[in-house]
Scaffold this active site. Structure first.
Site, PDB file in Angstrom:
ATOM      1  N   GLY A  50       2.571  -1.210   4.318  1.00 14.98           N
ATOM      2  CA  GLY A  50       2.622   0.214   3.988  1.00 14.98           C
ATOM      3  C   GLY A  50       4.044   0.663   3.704  1.00 14.98           C
ATOM      4  O   GLY A  50       4.588   0.431   2.620  1.00 14.98           O
ATOM      5  N   GLY A  51       4.665   1.281   4.697  1.00 18.83           N
ATOM      6  CA  GLY A  51       5.997   1.871   4.544  1.00 18.83           C
ATOM      7  C   GLY A  51       7.005   0.982   3.833  1.00 18.83           C
ATOM      8  O   GLY A  51       7.722   1.438   2.931  1.00 18.83           O
TER       9      GLY A  51
ATOM     10  N   ASN B 209       0.860  -1.190   0.000  1.00 21.67           N
ATOM     11  CA  ASN B 209       0.000   0.000   0.000  1.00 21.67           C
ATOM     12  C   ASN B 209       0.896   1.240   0.000  1.00 21.67           C
ATOM     13  O   ASN B 209       1.469   1.592   1.025  1.00 21.67           O
ATOM     14  CB  ASN B 209      -0.904  -0.037   1.245  1.00 21.67           C
ATOM     15  CG  ASN B 209      -1.755   1.216   1.371  1.00 21.67           C
ATOM     16  OD1 ASN B 209      -1.861   2.013   0.436  1.00 21.67           O
ATOM     17  ND2 ASN B 209      -2.365   1.404   2.534  1.00 21.67           N
ATOM     18  N   TRP B 210       0.993   1.850  -1.148  1.00 17.69           N
ATOM     19  CA  TRP B 210       1.900   3.003  -1.279  1.00 17.69           C
ATOM     20  C   TRP B 210       1.378   4.259  -0.584  1.00 17.69           C
ATOM     21  O   TRP B 210       2.123   5.208  -0.394  1.00 17.69           O
ATOM     22  CB  TRP B 210       2.127   3.319  -2.757  1.00 17.69           C
ATOM     23  CG  TRP B 210       2.925   2.312  -3.516  1.00 17.69           C
ATOM     24  CD1 TRP B 210       3.349   1.080  -3.084  1.00 17.69           C
ATOM     25  CD2 TRP B 210       3.414   2.456  -4.859  1.00 17.69           C
ATOM     26  NE1 TRP B 210       4.055   0.452  -4.076  1.00 17.69           N
ATOM     27  CE2 TRP B 210       4.109   1.272  -5.177  1.00 17.69           C
ATOM     28  CE3 TRP B 210       3.327   3.462  -5.834  1.00 17.69           C
ATOM     29  CZ2 TRP B 210       4.715   1.079  -6.427  1.00 17.69           C
ATOM     30  CZ3 TRP B 210       3.918   3.262  -7.067  1.00 17.69           C
ATOM     31  CH2 TRP B 210       4.612   2.076  -7.356  1.00 17.69           C
ATOM     32  N   LYS B 211       0.112   4.272  -0.290  1.00 18.65           N
ATOM     33  CA  LYS B 211      -0.532   5.474   0.272  1.00 18.65           C
ATOM     34  C   LYS B 211      -0.245   6.675  -0.650  1.00 18.65           C
ATOM     35  O   LYS B 211      -0.127   6.490  -1.864  1.00 18.65           O
ATOM     36  CB  LYS B 211      -0.060   5.712   1.713  1.00 18.65           C
ATOM     37  CG  LYS B 211      -0.241   4.463   2.566  1.00 18.65           C
ATOM     38  CD  LYS B 211      -0.060   4.697   4.034  1.00 18.65           C
ATOM     39  CE  LYS B 211      -0.275   3.383   4.775  1.00 18.65           C
ATOM     40  NZ  LYS B 211      -0.226   3.521   6.215  1.00 18.65           N
TER      41      LYS B 211
ATOM     42  N   HIS C 103      -9.780   1.834   4.706  1.00 16.07           N
ATOM     43  CA  HIS C 103      -8.502   1.942   5.421  1.00 16.07           C
ATOM     44  C   HIS C 103      -8.694   2.939   6.567  1.00 16.07           C
ATOM     45  O   HIS C 103      -9.406   3.928   6.423  1.00 16.07           O
ATOM     46  CB  HIS C 103      -7.398   2.416   4.463  1.00 16.07           C
ATOM     47  CG  HIS C 103      -6.041   2.323   5.072  1.00 16.07           C
ATOM     48  ND1 HIS C 103      -5.594   3.244   5.989  1.00 16.07           N
ATOM     49  CD2 HIS C 103      -5.047   1.413   4.936  1.00 16.07           C
ATOM     50  CE1 HIS C 103      -4.373   2.900   6.376  1.00 16.07           C
ATOM     51  NE2 HIS C 103      -4.018   1.794   5.754  1.00 16.07           N
TER      52      HIS C 103
ATOM     53  N   GLU D 135      -7.012   5.262   7.611  1.00 14.05           N
ATOM     54  CA  GLU D 135      -6.723   6.668   7.261  1.00 14.05           C
ATOM     55  C   GLU D 135      -7.911   7.301   6.542  1.00 14.05           C
ATOM     56  O   GLU D 135      -8.161   8.499   6.680  1.00 14.05           O
ATOM     57  CB  GLU D 135      -5.439   6.725   6.412  1.00 14.05           C
ATOM     58  CG  GLU D 135      -4.211   6.458   7.275  1.00 14.05           C
ATOM     59  CD  GLU D 135      -3.064   5.765   6.569  1.00 14.05           C
ATOM     60  OE1 GLU D 135      -3.022   5.769   5.328  1.00 14.05           O
ATOM     61  OE2 GLU D 135      -2.195   5.200   7.268  1.00 14.05           O
TER      62      GLU D 135
ATOM     63  N   SER E 209       2.907  -2.043  10.380  1.00 13.77           N
ATOM     64  CA  SER E 209       4.360  -2.151  10.612  1.00 13.77           C
ATOM     65  C   SER E 209       4.944  -3.505  10.221  1.00 13.77           C
ATOM     66  O   SER E 209       5.846  -4.004  10.893  1.00 13.77           O
ATOM     67  CB  SER E 209       4.700  -1.821  12.073  1.00 13.77           C
ATOM     68  OG  SER E 209       4.354  -0.479  12.358  1.00 13.77           O
TER      69      SER E 209
ATOM     70  N   GLY F   1       2.240   2.281  10.832  1.00  9.73           N
ATOM     71  CA  GLY F   1       3.280   3.299  10.728  1.00  9.73           C
ATOM     72  C   GLY F   1       3.985   3.606  12.035  1.00  9.73           C
ATOM     73  O   GLY F   1       4.751   4.569  12.125  1.00  9.73           O
TER      74      GLY F   1
ATOM     75  N   GLU G  55      -5.939  -4.350  10.540  1.00 16.96           N
ATOM     76  CA  GLU G  55      -4.845  -3.406  10.766  1.00 16.96           C
ATOM     77  C   GLU G  55      -5.130  -2.604  12.031  1.00 16.96           C
ATOM     78  O   GLU G  55      -5.851  -1.585  11.976  1.00 16.96           O
ATOM     79  CB  GLU G  55      -4.744  -2.427   9.585  1.00 16.96           C
ATOM     80  CG  GLU G  55      -4.462  -3.087   8.264  1.00 16.96           C
ATOM     81  CD  GLU G  55      -3.870  -2.085   7.274  1.00 16.96           C
ATOM     82  OE1 GLU G  55      -2.705  -2.254   6.911  1.00 16.96           O
ATOM     83  OE2 GLU G  55      -4.564  -1.127   6.914  1.00 16.96           O
TER      84      GLU G  55
END
Ligand code: PGA
Length: 249
Positions: free
Chosen positions: A228-229, A8-10, A94, A96, A207, A169, A163
Site C-alpha cells: 500500500g503506502g 495498491n495506490w488506494k 480488500h 477497506e 506495512s 497502514g 492482509e
C-alpha cells in the site's frame, strides 16, 4: 511460479504524480523473475494503460461492480469495462471495502464471479482484525472469507492476499511465524477445496516497506506482496521489487 508484487495506490494519485511514478517504473530495467502490477484508482486506469503499454507491468483494478451486465448502475465500473481498458488483475474484498462499504461474502462472490467470467484474474484479499486474532479465531475468520472461492473449483489459478487488518497502514508487520502459519493454512484450504491441480499464490500485505521486504519476500511461503503506502513512493516500491527479484527462494 513468479512472485507477484502489486502496488495498491488506494485513493491516491493525480495525473502529474502518476505520470512520474509510472514513467519511473517503465524506465527501470525489466524484471525477469517477478511479476509487477499497479492497482490504480479506476479513473486513472486509462492513463496507466497508456503509460505502461510497452512494459511488462500489469494494471490491477482496486474494485469492480458486482453487476456483470451493463445497465442502470450509476457509478459502477464493470469487469467488461476494466477488461476493455487493459486491466489484468482485480482486487476483491480488500478489508477497506469490507469495512467502509459493507462488502460481505454475498457481494464479494458476485464480484469474484464477474471478474472470472470476464477472464480477468481476481486477487482475493482476506485478513482478520486484531480482536479476532486475540480471540483465537483468526483461522476461522480467514476460512469464512475464503468461502468465496467455493464454486470456482474449475479455476486453475488462485491468488489470495493475506492482509491482517491490524498490519495495514499501521507499521505493525506480522511476524515470520504468523505469516508462515497463515499462508500454509490458506494454501492447504485451497488445495483441499479446489483440488491439487490448482496453482495457488498467497501474497502478504500489511506495512510492507523497503526495510522489511527482504525478510518477508525470502519466506518460501510468501508468493509476493500487496504493497500500500510504500507503492506511492517510486524508490520504495522499486526497492521492494528489486528485493523480490534478487531474493533466493
Ligand atoms: P499498507 O497497505 O502497505 O499501507 O499497509 C497494504 C494494503 O492495504 O494493501
Amino acid at each position: 511460479m513468479k512472485k507477484l508484487i502489486i502496488g495498491n495506490w488506494k485513493m491516491h494519485g493525480r495525473i502529474s504524480d502518476n505520470n512520474q511514478l509510472l514513467r519511473s517504473l517503465v524506465d527501470h530495467k525489466p524484471f525477469r523473475r517477478i511479476e509487477v502490477a499497479v492497482a490504480v484508482p479506476s479513473v486513472y486506469v486509462f492513463q496507466a494503460e497508456d503509460l505502461l503499454a510497452n512494459s511488462d507491468i500489469r494494471i490491477a483494478a482496486q474494485d469492480v461492480s458486482r453487476f456483470s451486465v451493463d445497465g442502470a448502475y450509476t457509478g459502477e465500473n464493470s469487469a467488461a469495462m476494466l477488461n476493455d481498458l487493459g486491466v489484468f488483475y482485480v482486487l476483491i474484498g480488500h478489508s477497506e471495502r469490507r469495512q467502509y462499504f459493507g462488502e460481505n461474502n454475498d457481494i464479494l462472490s458476485e464480484k469474484y464471479g464477474a471478474v472470472v467470467k470476464e477472464g480477468l484474474v481476481p486477487v482475493l484479499c482476506v485478513g482478520e482484525t486484531q480482536a479476532e486474532r486475540n480471540a483465537g479465531i483468526a483461522e476461522q475468520v480467514i476460512s469464512q472469507q475464503l468461502e468465496i472461492l467455493s464454486g470456482y473449483d474449475s479455476q486453475t489459478q488462485v491468488i489470495v492476499a493475506y492482509e491482517p487488518v491490524w498490519a495495514i497502514g499501521s507499521g505493525n508487520v506480522a511476524t515470520v511465524e504468523q505469516i508462515t502459519a497463515m499462508h500454509t493454512y490458506i494454501k492447504n484450504w485451497v488445495l483441499q477445496k479446489m483440488g491439487s491441480a490448482v496453482s495457488i499464490r498467497v501474497l502478504y500485505g500489511g506495512s510492507v516497506k523497503e526495510d522489511n521486504a527482504v525478510v518477508i519476500l525470502s519466506n518460501v511461503n510468501v508468493d509476493g506482496a500487496l504493497v500500500g503506502g510504500a507503492s506511492l513512493k517510486t524508490s520504495a516500491f522499486l526497492s521492494i521489487c528489486e528485493y523480490a527479484e534478487k531474493t533466493e527462494y
